[in-house]
Motif scaffolding. Structure first.
Motif, PDB file in Angstrom:
ATOM      1  N   MET A  46       0.900  -1.191   0.033  1.00 42.10           N
ATOM      2  CA  MET A  46       0.051   0.118   0.058  1.00 42.10           C
ATOM      3  C   MET A  46       0.837   1.220  -0.057  1.00 42.10           C
ATOM      4  N   LYS A  47       0.317   2.294  -0.520  1.00 42.92           N
ATOM      5  CA  LYS A  47       0.930   3.631  -0.410  1.00 42.92           C
ATOM      6  C   LYS A  47      -0.328   4.579  -0.095  1.00 42.92           C
ATOM      7  N   MET A  48      -0.076   5.423   0.853  1.00 43.10           N
ATOM      8  CA  MET A  48      -1.149   6.442   1.233  1.00 43.10           C
ATOM      9  C   MET A  48      -0.715   7.586   1.943  1.00 43.10           C
ATOM     10  N   LYS A  49      -1.443   8.504   1.739  1.00 38.82           N
ATOM     11  CA  LYS A  49      -1.277   9.916   2.628  1.00 38.82           C
ATOM     12  C   LYS A  49      -1.875   9.933   3.641  1.00 38.82           C
ATOM     13  N   MET A  50      -1.236  10.090   4.828  1.00 39.35           N
ATOM     14  CA  MET A  50      -1.539  10.387   6.336  1.00 39.35           C
ATOM     15  C   MET A  50      -1.555  11.951   6.483  1.00 39.35           C
ATOM     16  N   LEU A  51      -2.702  12.473   7.099  1.00 41.42           N
ATOM     17  CA  LEU A  51      -2.771  13.856   7.480  1.00 41.42           C
ATOM     18  C   LEU A  51      -3.408  13.754   8.822  1.00 41.42           C
ATOM     19  N   ILE A  52      -2.804  14.382   9.837  1.00 42.47           N
ATOM     20  CA  ILE A  52      -3.142  14.463  11.438  1.00 42.47           C
ATOM     21  C   ILE A  52      -2.665  15.905  11.794  1.00 42.47           C
ATOM     22  N   ALA A  53      -3.697  16.722  11.690  1.00 41.92           N
ATOM     23  CA  ALA A  53      -3.447  18.141  11.996  1.00 41.92           C
ATOM     24  C   ALA A  53      -2.331  18.728  11.226  1.00 41.92           C
ATOM     25  N   SER A  54      -1.350  19.158  11.660  1.00 40.54           N
ATOM     26  CA  SER A  54      -0.238  19.847  10.489  1.00 40.54           C
ATOM     27  C   SER A  54       0.735  18.874  10.034  1.00 40.54           C
ATOM     28  N   VAL A  55       0.687  17.675  10.717  1.00 37.55           N
ATOM     29  CA  VAL A  55       1.525  16.348  10.233  1.00 37.55           C
ATOM     30  C   VAL A  55       1.156  15.772   9.113  1.00 37.55           C
ATOM     31  N   SER A  56       1.574  15.654   8.015  1.00 37.09           N
ATOM     32  CA  SER A  56       1.072  14.803   6.939  1.00 37.09           C
ATOM     33  C   SER A  56       2.452  14.266   6.427  1.00 37.09           C
ATOM     34  N   GLY A  57       2.287  13.203   5.460  1.00 38.52           N
ATOM     35  CA  GLY A  57       3.416  12.477   4.818  1.00 38.52           C
ATOM     36  C   GLY A  57       2.869  11.244   4.228  1.00 38.52           C
ATOM     37  N   LEU A  58       3.697  10.703   3.403  1.00 38.99           N
ATOM     38  CA  LEU A  58       3.331   9.619   2.528  1.00 38.99           C
ATOM     39  C   LEU A  58       3.967   8.290   3.397  1.00 38.99           C
ATOM     40  N   PHE A  59       3.083   7.236   3.203  1.00 42.68           N
ATOM     41  CA  PHE A  59       3.274   5.974   4.011  1.00 42.68           C
ATOM     42  C   PHE A  59       3.333   5.026   2.901  1.00 42.68           C
TER      43      PHE A  59
END
Length: 148
Positions: A46-59
């Motif tokens: 899997m490839k996904m983008k995480m976004l929690i508050a001001s923290v985001s990035g690809l996983f």
């Protein structure tokens, strides 16, 4: 962090079991999912983008389906990592037939680390619940035309 809940799907138990293991449908329904590719029996990259508050990035990571008991239950093992941290989790899904379709009951535990964990437990918990709700709402809308 522990997660638990249930969601009613207006489709029969066997169909619910199938769609909850269909990588094409899951990729459409998982918030932030870019790809979900089969790489082995019951194993997906899997490839996904995480976004929690001001923290985001690809996983990038893996999803594995284990302990399947068609059509009533299966377990998911998820691992992912990216520049903002890592996540590991396990979840058990029980599919209970009800008059209106299937009640999907889920329990699990997720561990996160790195920058992702720095946003705080409450925020991670509320974001997780929101993502699970979005997933099931999208899944319900994806499978509704097929059941009509």
């Amino acid at each position: 962090m522990k997660i638990a809940g249930s969601y009613a799907l207006a489709i029969p138990q066997e169909r619910a079991y199938e769609v909850l293991q269909d990588p094409i449908i899951l990729a459409k329904c998982m918030p932030g999912c870019d790809r979900l590719d089969k790489i082995g029996d019951d194993l997906y990259a899997m490839k996904m983008k995480m976004l929690i508050a001001s923290v985001s990035g690809l996983f990038e990571g893996r999803v594995q389906i284990v302990d399947g008991s068609r059509p009533s239950a299966f377990k998911l093992i998820v691992e992912g990592k990216g520049k903002i941290g890592f996540m590991k989790g396990e979840g058990l899904l029980n599919l209970v037939p009800v008059e209106q379709g299937t009640d999907v009951q889920y329990t699990g535990e997720v561990h996160i680390g790195g920058t992702l964990a720095s946003v705080g437990q409450r925020l991670v918990d509320s974001t997780s619940k929101m993502m699970i709700k979005r997933f099931f709402d999208k899944l319900a809308s994806e499978v509704a035309p097929a059941s009509a």
